[in-house]
Design an enzyme around this catalytic site. Structure first.
Site, short mmCIF file in Angstrom:
data_model
loop_
_atom_site.label_atom_id
_atom_site.label_comp_id
_atom_site.label_asym_id
_atom_site.label_seq_id
_atom_site.Cartn_x
_atom_site.Cartn_y
_atom_site.Cartn_z
N SER A 126 0.75 -1.32 0.19
CA SER A 126 -0.17 -0.02 0.06
C SER A 126 1.01 1.20 0.21
O SER A 126 1.75 1.27 0.54
CB SER A 126 -0.88 -0.25 1.36
OG SER A 126 -1.47 1.21 1.41
N THR A 128 0.56 3.35 1.61
CA THR A 128 0.48 4.08 3.11
C THR A 128 1.91 3.85 3.56
O THR A 128 2.31 4.53 4.60
CB THR A 128 -0.39 3.04 4.25
OG1 THR A 128 -0.35 3.74 5.40
CG2 THR A 128 0.25 1.58 4.27
N TYR A 152 -1.76 -0.91 10.91
CA TYR A 152 -2.07 -1.63 9.72
C TYR A 152 -0.68 -1.06 8.61
O TYR A 152 -0.19 -2.18 7.99
CB TYR A 152 -3.38 -0.80 9.07
CG TYR A 152 -3.64 -1.13 7.44
CD1 TYR A 152 -3.65 -2.29 6.64
CD2 TYR A 152 -3.27 0.22 6.93
CE1 TYR A 152 -3.64 -2.32 5.47
CE2 TYR A 152 -3.35 -0.15 5.36
CZ TYR A 152 -3.42 -1.29 4.88
OH TYR A 152 -3.45 -1.23 3.43
N LYS A 156 2.06 -3.86 6.80
CA LYS A 156 2.54 -3.73 5.31
C LYS A 156 3.82 -3.58 5.29
O LYS A 156 4.52 -4.04 4.17
CB LYS A 156 1.65 -2.59 4.52
CG LYS A 156 0.18 -2.96 4.51
CD LYS A 156 -0.12 -4.20 3.42
CE LYS A 156 -1.39 -4.65 3.26
NZ LYS A 156 -1.61 -5.87 2.70
N ARG A 233 -5.53 12.31 -3.06
CA ARG A 233 -5.25 11.02 -3.23
C ARG A 233 -5.21 10.63 -4.78
O ARG A 233 -5.65 11.32 -5.38
CB ARG A 233 -6.31 10.13 -2.48
CG ARG A 233 -6.37 10.19 -1.08
CD ARG A 233 -5.08 9.48 -0.44
NE ARG A 233 -5.45 9.63 1.10
CZ ARG A 233 -5.22 10.43 1.87
NH1 ARG A 233 -4.45 11.60 1.45
NH2 ARG A 233 -5.56 10.58 3.20
C1 UD1 Z 1 -5.71 4.58 3.60
C2 UD1 Z 1 -4.34 4.52 3.02
C3 UD1 Z 1 -4.16 3.34 2.22
C4 UD1 Z 1 -4.76 2.07 2.89
C5 UD1 Z 1 -6.20 2.51 3.01
C6 UD1 Z 1 -6.96 1.30 3.78
C7 UD1 Z 1 -2.87 6.47 2.87
C8 UD1 Z 1 -2.38 7.70 2.35
N1 UD1 Z 1 -3.81 5.90 2.53
O1 UD1 Z 1 -6.35 5.09 2.61
O2 UD1 Z 1 -2.93 3.09 1.78
O3 UD1 Z 1 -4.58 0.97 2.08
O4 UD1 Z 1 -6.49 3.51 3.87
O5 UD1 Z 1 -8.09 1.40 3.87
O6 UD1 Z 1 -2.21 6.15 4.05
N2 UD1 Z 1 -12.60 10.82 3.34
C9 UD1 Z 1 -13.39 11.74 3.64
N3 UD1 Z 1 -14.87 11.29 4.17
C10 UD1 Z 1 -14.98 9.99 4.49
C11 UD1 Z 1 -13.96 8.96 4.13
C12 UD1 Z 1 -12.80 9.38 3.79
O7 UD1 Z 1 -13.44 13.03 3.41
O8 UD1 Z 1 -16.12 9.70 4.89
C13 UD1 Z 1 -11.31 11.45 2.77
C14 UD1 Z 1 -9.95 11.02 3.57
O9 UD1 Z 1 -9.58 12.30 4.42
C15 UD1 Z 1 -8.95 10.89 2.49
C16 UD1 Z 1 -9.76 10.41 1.30
O10 UD1 Z 1 -11.05 10.73 1.68
O11 UD1 Z 1 -8.39 12.19 2.25
C17 UD1 Z 1 -9.76 8.74 1.28
O12 UD1 Z 1 -9.87 8.33 2.29
P1 UD1 Z 1 -10.08 6.62 2.44
O13 UD1 Z 1 -10.80 6.29 1.20
O14 UD1 Z 1 -10.35 6.19 3.71
O15 UD1 Z 1 -8.49 6.42 1.84
P2 UD1 Z 1 -7.19 6.58 2.59
O16 UD1 Z 1 -7.42 6.92 3.88
O17 UD1 Z 1 -6.52 7.42 1.60
#
Ligand code: UD1
Length: 335
Positions: A126, A128, A152, A156, A233
């Site tokens: 990932s 991450t 997590y 990885k 992202r």
């Molecule tokens: C993170 C990890 C990724 C990992 C994944 C597992 C990083 C950069 N990414 O993904 O490697 O495999 O978790 O689940 O470390 N958001 C909102 N509202 C919501 C949900 C999300 O605004 O209700 C935003 C988050 O702040 C983020 C984006 O959407 O900016 C993506 O979030 P999400 O889909 O949870 O993925 P990551 O956190 O990027």
């Protein structure tokens, strides 16, 4: 029949899409899944898309017995290891569960592969592992890794290190794929992401909010130092990601070192851009509210995807609008 490839976690979100692409490229996938975060019906859906019967074993990757049975009764050419836990929040609450499944699972798998003289592995890592990059938001495979921000992330990172060490023995040839943010669903609408409970990830929450299953989508922070204040992202269509695994299987790695590839589009999108793409692609309105930052969130990261484009001749074909249209098509089919 084509070459047999074991897919651990093959009924999950990325595993199921990869099974379809493998069959379409003439491989013969064998699926092992413990149904911890997947549903048995996915098997029939994969069979429906591909018009092919698939061997399925229900079991856990930590169970040496079932692995031995699979390896002794099939001549397996390689393994794609998807089976793992992936909730960042849960890993903070229950770190031992993550070490058990993600680290214990890979340990068991590598042991049985070694005993069975199967040396080809493709591993799901990932982005991450990069944390918040300090010099620019685009990361290449040589960008220094940061201290993991969650258990997590640590699993990885540990998994990558384990693979590196085992490759040194000469008994393993591995490709490590560092996924960015997989979203979307199969264009057929027959397979997609099936989160159990309240989704933690952006796109499944968004589609459920639009479908009225959840309340409004909360944007986690809009005062980041990014162009529109929301996190950035690299969203990648799950079918494009699945195809990268097919390329990785036939890639000849150098002796004694795993090959690492970023799998992203190379384009960063903000949370608000994802929402606009969804509204444009579907004609639906996303109910939303601004909220505070999510603890542990990285502000901005996207892939430098040059290496995979050059060495695997892999290019993503789907746009962000396609990802949203397919995610919504899948959500609507959930009834
Ligand atoms: C993170 C990890 C990724 C990992 C994944 C597992 C990083 C950069 N990414 O993904 O490697 O495999 O978790 O689940 O470390 N958001 C909102 N509202 C919501 C949900 C999300 O605004 O209700 C935003 C988050 O702040 C983020 C984006 O959407 O900016 C993506 O979030 P999400 O889909 O949870 O993925 P990551 O956190 O990027």
């Amino acid at each position: 029949m084509g070459k047999k490839i074991l897919l651990t976690g093959g009924l999950g979100y990325i595993g199921s899409h990869t099974a379809v692409e493998l069959i379409q490229e003439g491989y013969d996938p064998i699926i092992l899944d413990n149904l911890a975060n997947s549903r048995p019906e996915v098997l029939q859906q994969i069979e429906r898309i591909t018009q092919q019967k698939i061997s399925f074993f229900q079991g856990d990757v930590r169970d040496a017995k079932i692995l031995q049975t699979i390896f002794s009764t099939n001549s397996i050419e390689g393994v794609i290891h998807f089976a793992a836990l992936k909730s960042v929040g849960e890993s903070v609450q229950q770190p031992l569960k993550y070490f058990d499944v993600n680290v214990g699972g890979l340990t068991q798998l590598l042991q049985v592969m070694q005993d069975s003289q199967v040396d080809k592995l493709v591993f799901s890592s990932s982005c991450t592992v990069y944390g918040q990059p300090t010099e620019g938001w685009a990361v290449s495979e040589t960008t220094p890794l940061q201290e993991p921000m969650s258990p997590y992330g640590r699993t990885k990172r540990m998994n990558e290190d384990m693979i590196r060490d085992v490759c040194q023995t000469g008994h393993l040839s591995a490709v490590i794929l560092r996924y960015f943010n997989p979203v979307g669903a199969h264009p057929s609408g027959l397979i997609g992401e099936l989160p159990i409970g309240v989704p933690a990830n952006l796109v499944p929450f968004l589609t459920q909010a639009v479908a009225g299953i959840r309340g409004p989508l909360t944007v986690f922070g809009n005062d980041y130092p990014t162009p529109d204040g929301t996190c950035i992202r690299d969203y990648i269509h799950v079918v494009d990601l699945a195809k990268a695994h097919v390329g990785a299987l036939s890639f000849q790695t150098q002796r004694l070192i795993p090959e690492v590839f970023n799998v992203g589009t190379g384009k960063g999108s903000s949370v608000l851009e994802v929402i606009s793409a969804f509204e444009r692609a579907t004609g639906m309105v996303v109910p939303l509210q601004m909220g505070s930052k999510r603890p542990g969130d990285v502000m901005a990261v996207f892939a430098n995807a040059q290496k995979i484009q050059e060495k695997l001749k892999w290019e993503p074909v789907y746009s962000l609008d396609d990802m949203m249209a397919h995610a919504w098509n899948w959500q609507k089919n959930q009834g």
